[in-house]
Design an enzyme around this catalytic site. Structure first.
Site, PDB file in Angstrom:
ATOM      1  N   GLY A  13       0.779  -1.227   0.000  1.00 13.55           N
ATOM      2  CA  GLY A  13       0.000   0.000   0.000  1.00 13.55           C
ATOM      3  C   GLY A  13       0.808   1.274   0.000  1.00 13.55           C
ATOM      4  O   GLY A  13       0.364   2.291   0.523  1.00 13.55           O
ATOM      5  N   SER A  14       2.005   1.251  -0.639  1.00 12.67           N
ATOM      6  CA  SER A  14       2.765   2.507  -0.673  1.00 12.67           C
ATOM      7  C   SER A  14       2.044   3.542  -1.536  1.00 12.67           C
ATOM      8  O   SER A  14       2.092   4.741  -1.243  1.00 12.67           O
ATOM      9  CB  SER A  14       4.195   2.272  -1.160  1.00 12.67           C
ATOM     10  OG  SER A  14       4.231   1.928  -2.515  1.00 12.67           O
ATOM     11  N   ASN A  15       1.352   3.093  -2.568  1.00  8.84           N
ATOM     12  CA  ASN A  15       0.550   4.042  -3.360  1.00  8.84           C
ATOM     13  C   ASN A  15      -0.640   4.553  -2.555  1.00  8.84           C
ATOM     14  O   ASN A  15      -0.963   5.740  -2.610  1.00  8.84           O
ATOM     15  CB  ASN A  15       0.062   3.397  -4.656  1.00  8.84           C
ATOM     16  CG  ASN A  15       1.137   3.380  -5.715  1.00  8.84           C
ATOM     17  OD1 ASN A  15       1.395   4.391  -6.351  1.00  8.84           O
ATOM     18  ND2 ASN A  15       1.799   2.242  -5.876  1.00  8.84           N
ATOM     19  N   LEU A  86      -5.140  -7.071  -6.412  1.00  6.32           N
ATOM     20  CA  LEU A  86      -4.812  -8.179  -7.314  1.00  6.32           C
ATOM     21  C   LEU A  86      -6.015  -8.982  -7.795  1.00  6.32           C
ATOM     22  O   LEU A  86      -5.874  -9.823  -8.676  1.00  6.32           O
ATOM     23  CB  LEU A  86      -3.812  -9.128  -6.634  1.00  6.32           C
ATOM     24  CG  LEU A  86      -2.452  -8.503  -6.330  1.00  6.32           C
ATOM     25  CD1 LEU A  86      -1.550  -9.495  -5.623  1.00  6.32           C
ATOM     26  CD2 LEU A  86      -1.783  -8.010  -7.612  1.00  6.32           C
ATOM     27  N   ASN A 103      -7.250   2.260 -12.063  1.00  2.78           N
ATOM     28  CA  ASN A 103      -6.201   1.327 -11.680  1.00  2.78           C
ATOM     29  C   ASN A 103      -4.850   1.911 -12.086  1.00  2.78           C
ATOM     30  O   ASN A 103      -4.757   2.683 -13.045  1.00  2.78           O
ATOM     31  CB  ASN A 103      -6.401  -0.017 -12.394  1.00  2.78           C
ATOM     32  CG  ASN A 103      -5.371  -1.050 -11.980  1.00  2.78           C
ATOM     33  OD1 ASN A 103      -5.030  -1.165 -10.807  1.00  2.78           O
ATOM     34  ND2 ASN A 103      -4.853  -1.790 -12.949  1.00  2.78           N
ATOM     35  N   HIS A 105      -1.023   0.668 -13.253  1.00  2.00           N
ATOM     36  CA  HIS A 105      -0.309  -0.519 -13.722  1.00  2.00           C
ATOM     37  C   HIS A 105       1.164  -0.153 -13.926  1.00  2.00           C
ATOM     38  O   HIS A 105       1.467   0.891 -14.519  1.00  2.00           O
ATOM     39  CB  HIS A 105      -0.928  -1.006 -15.040  1.00  2.00           C
ATOM     40  CG  HIS A 105      -0.330  -2.304 -15.488  1.00  2.00           C
ATOM     41  ND1 HIS A 105      -0.685  -3.507 -14.943  1.00  2.00           N
ATOM     42  CD2 HIS A 105       0.625  -2.569 -16.403  1.00  2.00           C
ATOM     43  CE1 HIS A 105       0.025  -4.469 -15.510  1.00  2.00           C
ATOM     44  NE2 HIS A 105       0.828  -3.929 -16.399  1.00  2.00           N
ATOM     45  N   ASP A 146      -6.755  -4.718 -17.175  1.00  2.00           N
ATOM     46  CA  ASP A 146      -5.814  -3.782 -17.811  1.00  2.00           C
ATOM     47  C   ASP A 146      -6.218  -3.302 -19.198  1.00  2.00           C
ATOM     48  O   ASP A 146      -5.363  -2.951 -20.007  1.00  2.00           O
ATOM     49  CB  ASP A 146      -4.413  -4.430 -17.910  1.00  2.00           C
ATOM     50  CG  ASP A 146      -3.873  -4.804 -16.540  1.00  2.00           C
ATOM     51  OD1 ASP A 146      -4.238  -4.134 -15.559  1.00  2.00           O
ATOM     52  OD2 ASP A 146      -3.091  -5.761 -16.454  1.00  2.00           O
ATOM     53  N   GLU A 175       4.791   6.313  -9.982  1.00  2.00           N
ATOM     54  CA  GLU A 175       3.459   6.023  -9.420  1.00  2.00           C
ATOM     55  C   GLU A 175       3.131   6.955  -8.267  1.00  2.00           C
ATOM     56  O   GLU A 175       2.042   7.534  -8.210  1.00  2.00           O
ATOM     57  CB  GLU A 175       3.402   4.577  -8.917  1.00  2.00           C
ATOM     58  CG  GLU A 175       3.437   3.562 -10.029  1.00  2.00           C
ATOM     59  CD  GLU A 175       3.279   2.133  -9.515  1.00  2.00           C
ATOM     60  OE1 GLU A 175       2.791   1.308 -10.288  1.00  2.00           O
ATOM     61  OE2 GLU A 175       3.644   1.846  -8.367  1.00  2.00           O
TER      62      GLU A 175
HETATM   63  C1  GRF Z   1       2.206  -0.966  -7.884  1.00  6.42           C
HETATM   64  O1  GRF Z   1       3.362  -1.180  -8.616  1.00  6.42           O
HETATM   65  C2  GRF Z   1       1.032  -0.866  -8.820  1.00  6.42           C
HETATM   66  O2  GRF Z   1       1.359  -0.428 -10.082  1.00  6.42           O
HETATM   67  C3  GRF Z   1       0.577  -2.292  -8.922  1.00  6.42           C
HETATM   68  O3  GRF Z   1       0.811  -2.843  -7.648  1.00  6.42           O
HETATM   69  C4  GRF Z   1       1.863  -2.152  -6.995  1.00  6.42           C
HETATM   70  C5  GRF Z   1       1.390  -1.770  -5.648  1.00  6.42           C
HETATM   71  O4  GRF Z   1       2.392  -1.343  -4.809  1.00  6.42           O
HETATM   72  N1  GRF Z   1      -0.759  -2.366  -9.441  1.00  6.42           N
HETATM   73  P1  GRF Z   1       2.047  -0.729  -3.389  1.00  6.42           P
HETATM   74  O5  GRF Z   1       1.272  -1.787  -2.596  1.00  6.42           O
HETATM   75  O6  GRF Z   1       1.224   0.493  -3.609  1.00  6.42           O
HETATM   76  O7  GRF Z   1       3.359  -0.428  -2.747  1.00  6.42           O
END
Ligand code: GRF
Length: 190
Positions: A13-15, A86, A103, A105, A146, A175
């Site tokens: 969940g870093s994003n 996922l 999403n 990617h 996708d 990202e």
């Molecule tokens: C990211 O690379 C995103 O593109 C993909 O899954 C990864 C998630 O990373 N769909 P995080 O859990 O947000 O660190």
């Protein structure tokens, strides 16, 4: 009125973290819920740190009931961000949120997308194909993995010495920088 965001994530969940940080002080939107299929996902801890509620579901609940949909509706969610989620998004959510599910990617779609193309598998495939560049794609979600309309892509040149880990790092930088901003720009148009 601020638009209301729900984040779906399966892992670290870093994003999600960057999105929660961005919208903590935004006038445009706020994150109201984090959802996960994985009770051990670190994203749940991150949500806690922001005092954002979370919900964990299993396959039965997501694919054979309307519980997740009803939860999103009860919270008046306007936009769903998939940040490392996922599983496939079920039809009931796709119908209820047309062009409102985004999403991210970690490659330049339409190449290197589809089932099994996640995490390091993507970067390995990119290197094996001897691509000259890689990057990120942010897109709307439809019933095929996708394949929804592309909203944003950013690229970088692949250097001869680049490894899977280096691609992962470069992609992650992009990202973290772009996903919150792209979400905000979509919210402004809603
Ligand atoms: C990211 O690379 C995103 O593109 C993909 O899954 C990864 C998630 O990373 N769909 P995080 O859990 O947000 O660190």
């Amino acid at each position: 009125m601020k638009k209301r965001i729900a984040i779906f994530a399966s892992g670290s969940g870093s994003n999600a973290q960057k999105i929660m940080e961005h919208f903590k002080h935004s006038k445009v939107g706020e994150v109201v819920l984090v959802l996960s299929n994985n009770m051990d996902a670190y994203v749940l801890q991150r949500a806690d740190n922001f005092e954002i509620p979370s919900h964990i579901f299993d396959r039965q609940e997501l694919y054979h009931t309307d519980e997740v949909l009803h939860l999103l509706q009860r919270l008046n969610v306007d936009l769903i961000a998939l940040a490392g989620f996922l599983w496939k998004v079920p039809d009931n959510l796709l119908k209820a949120y047309p062009n409102q599910i985004l999403n991210i990617h970690p490659a330049l779609l339409p190449k290197f997308g589809g089932k099994g193309m996640y995490g390091s598998h993507v970067h390995k495939a990119v290197l094996e194909a001897k691509e000259e560049e890689s990057g990120i794609t942010i897109h709307f979600v439809n019933e095929n993995y996708d394949e929804g309309e592309v909203i944003h892509q950013s690229k970088f040149k692949i250097e001869p010495e680049d490894t899977v880990e280096m691609l992962q790092f470069k992609v992650q930088q992009l990202e973290h920088n772009y996903f919150p901003k792209v979400i905000e720009s979509i919210l402004k148009k809603m």
